[in-house]
Write an enzyme that holds these catalytic residues in place. Sequence first.
Site, PDB file in Angstrom:
ATOM      1  N   LYS A 126       3.239  -7.114  -1.612  1.00 46.46           N
ATOM      2  CA  LYS A 126       1.984  -6.928  -2.348  1.00 46.46           C
ATOM      3  C   LYS A 126       2.254  -6.792  -3.839  1.00 46.46           C
ATOM      4  O   LYS A 126       1.578  -7.411  -4.671  1.00 46.46           O
ATOM      5  CB  LYS A 126       1.268  -5.684  -1.834  1.00 46.46           C
ATOM      6  CG  LYS A 126       0.158  -5.140  -2.736  1.00 46.46           C
ATOM      7  CD  LYS A 126      -0.337  -3.810  -2.230  1.00 46.46           C
ATOM      8  CE  LYS A 126      -1.411  -3.223  -3.137  1.00 46.46           C
ATOM      9  NZ  LYS A 126      -0.844  -2.659  -4.379  1.00 46.46           N
ATOM     10  N   ASN A 127       3.241  -5.987  -4.200  1.00 42.07           N
ATOM     11  CA  ASN A 127       3.511  -5.718  -5.610  1.00 42.07           C
ATOM     12  C   ASN A 127       4.183  -6.884  -6.319  1.00 42.07           C
ATOM     13  O   ASN A 127       4.274  -6.884  -7.550  1.00 42.07           O
ATOM     14  CB  ASN A 127       4.375  -4.464  -5.744  1.00 42.07           C
ATOM     15  CG  ASN A 127       3.627  -3.205  -5.358  1.00 42.07           C
ATOM     16  OD1 ASN A 127       2.401  -3.155  -5.440  1.00 42.07           O
ATOM     17  ND2 ASN A 127       4.341  -2.182  -4.914  1.00 42.07           N
ATOM     18  N   CYS A 129      -5.881   2.754  -6.765  1.00 41.09           N
ATOM     19  CA  CYS A 129      -5.635   4.052  -6.132  1.00 41.09           C
ATOM     20  C   CYS A 129      -5.683   5.192  -7.140  1.00 41.09           C
ATOM     21  O   CYS A 129      -5.169   5.070  -8.261  1.00 41.09           O
ATOM     22  CB  CYS A 129      -4.272   4.054  -5.436  1.00 41.09           C
ATOM     23  SG  CYS A 129      -4.281   3.204  -3.846  1.00 41.09           S
ATOM     24  N   ARG A 135      -2.450   6.388 -15.367  1.00 38.40           N
ATOM     25  CA  ARG A 135      -1.559   5.253 -15.580  1.00 38.40           C
ATOM     26  C   ARG A 135      -2.020   4.564 -16.860  1.00 38.40           C
ATOM     27  O   ARG A 135      -2.716   3.558 -16.834  1.00 38.40           O
ATOM     28  CB  ARG A 135      -1.608   4.306 -14.364  1.00 38.40           C
ATOM     29  CG  ARG A 135      -0.971   4.922 -13.137  1.00 38.40           C
ATOM     30  CD  ARG A 135      -0.862   3.955 -11.986  1.00 38.40           C
ATOM     31  NE  ARG A 135      -2.100   3.866 -11.238  1.00 38.40           N
ATOM     32  CZ  ARG A 135      -2.233   3.169 -10.105  1.00 38.40           C
ATOM     33  NH1 ARG A 135      -1.206   2.519  -9.613  1.00 38.40           N
ATOM     34  NH2 ARG A 135      -3.384   3.122  -9.475  1.00 38.40           N
ATOM     35  N   ASP A 179       6.175   4.769  -4.277  1.00 34.63           N
ATOM     36  CA  ASP A 179       5.322   4.218  -3.222  1.00 34.63           C
ATOM     37  C   ASP A 179       5.793   4.588  -1.817  1.00 34.63           C
ATOM     38  O   ASP A 179       5.060   4.387  -0.845  1.00 34.63           O
ATOM     39  CB  ASP A 179       5.250   2.688  -3.331  1.00 34.63           C
ATOM     40  CG  ASP A 179       4.185   2.233  -4.308  1.00 34.63           C
ATOM     41  OD1 ASP A 179       3.473   3.092  -4.862  1.00 34.63           O
ATOM     42  OD2 ASP A 179       4.051   1.012  -4.524  1.00 34.63           O
ATOM     43  N   ARG A 214      -5.478  -2.533   1.679  1.00 39.26           N
ATOM     44  CA  ARG A 214      -5.048  -2.977   0.353  1.00 39.26           C
ATOM     45  C   ARG A 214      -3.553  -3.289   0.339  1.00 39.26           C
ATOM     46  O   ARG A 214      -3.088  -4.014  -0.549  1.00 39.26           O
ATOM     47  CB  ARG A 214      -5.352  -1.908  -0.704  1.00 39.26           C
ATOM     48  CG  ARG A 214      -6.841  -1.696  -0.955  1.00 39.26           C
ATOM     49  CD  ARG A 214      -7.075  -0.779  -2.145  1.00 39.26           C
ATOM     50  NE  ARG A 214      -6.276  -1.196  -3.268  1.00 39.26           N
ATOM     51  CZ  ARG A 214      -5.369  -0.436  -3.871  1.00 39.26           C
ATOM     52  NH1 ARG A 214      -5.133   0.793  -3.440  1.00 39.26           N
ATOM     53  NH2 ARG A 214      -4.688  -0.894  -4.892  1.00 39.26           N
TER      54      ARG A 214
END
Length: 422
Positions: A23-24, A124, A129, A313, A405
């Site tokens: 995903k990242n 999220c 951030r 994560d 997600r």
Amino acid sequence: MHKILVKCNHNPLIGRIQINGSKNAVLPIMAASLLSNSPVTLYNAPDLIDVHLMSKLLEDLGAKVNFVYNKNYKANHILEIDCSSVSNHVMSFEVVSKLRASLVMLGPMLSRFGKVKTTLPGGCNIGKRPIDAHVSALETMGAEIEIDGNNITAAAKGKLKGKKIIFEKVSVGATENIIMAATLADGVTIIENSAIEPEVLDLVRFLKKMGAKIEIEDTRITITGVEVLSGCCHTIIPDRIEAGTYALAAIVTDGKLELEGINLSDIGCIANELQYMDASVESRNSSLVISRRNCSIKPIQVATNPYPNFPSDMQPQLMSAMSIADGVSVIEENIFESRFTHVTELKKLGARISIEENIATISGVKSLSHANLYATDLRSTAALIIASLVAGGETIINNAHHLCRGYEAMLEKLNSCGAILS
């Protein structure tokens, strides 16, 4: 999916799980497709909400996006992206407000089109951030950026200029943004103290296939701007966070899972921590077999930090496993200041956890009990599922929509290995 019901049957998870594309990694690579006037094809794409949100964002700008499903199993799909007809430079508020990764659109949009309008991104709720590093670096390269409330307007007169960028703090997103911005910039850009996560390196591999000139030495990345970038085909790296999550599920249930499509080198320090827990991590061709060596889980001490250290994560999922370890574990969270929201929910299950600033101390217990839980973000949802697998009775996890997600068909995959989730 707003609720998940987990029925603890005290059976070990045994079977095979296909690990999806990261995903990242796929999200910034999708953004990078904006840099080319030719089509790109991405293999091993995951079927996730965030991927479809990014697709919608690209389509709203004028791109053509085709998601080709793999009908054989829930993984390894294909994404076809053509940004040759992009003409709009205003990003959808509706989409951006749901997608943190939308921020990495700034670099490619400014580099190729010279302008973009967007808003502060969503995603999220795991703490602040800030986008300061993104903005200041792009401004150093010649962009003019105005932030009015939640609205961001950015423009560049002519091409961006290659500059030396020194990040005060390692930032994955800012590193990715500036790498993409620099590919079509005028001159040489040097990024110091850059992030070197596997997902960043996958973006670099993709850009080099497109014709970008990028060199990496330790945490210094040098990008020499080119006139144009071409289309290409690229296979997304496997998702190390997904693999680590399923590995912990195997360990807490005293099971044995074969994680297909991932190698030991892909999960790096995650595997190191699994072995400190006294887990067996066995390589088999292009898969890993995860199991518990002994009857109990050993406690560990770990701190989250930028790669190659333990990833933030994975922190919530690791804490779930440490809740039933034989002894006291310590987890220090150094990336996000609000990433202990799962602690309250784990304590409802009977976990013994104390928090002092950014340090969690977990005193392992012999068993957990069912409860009514509330997830707060993607990784906390996964963490609560892991704990619920060994919490006697039936546990309900509310706000479980976060899961889609970052994990494709997680319930289906776990159920195929002996879990009971619905």
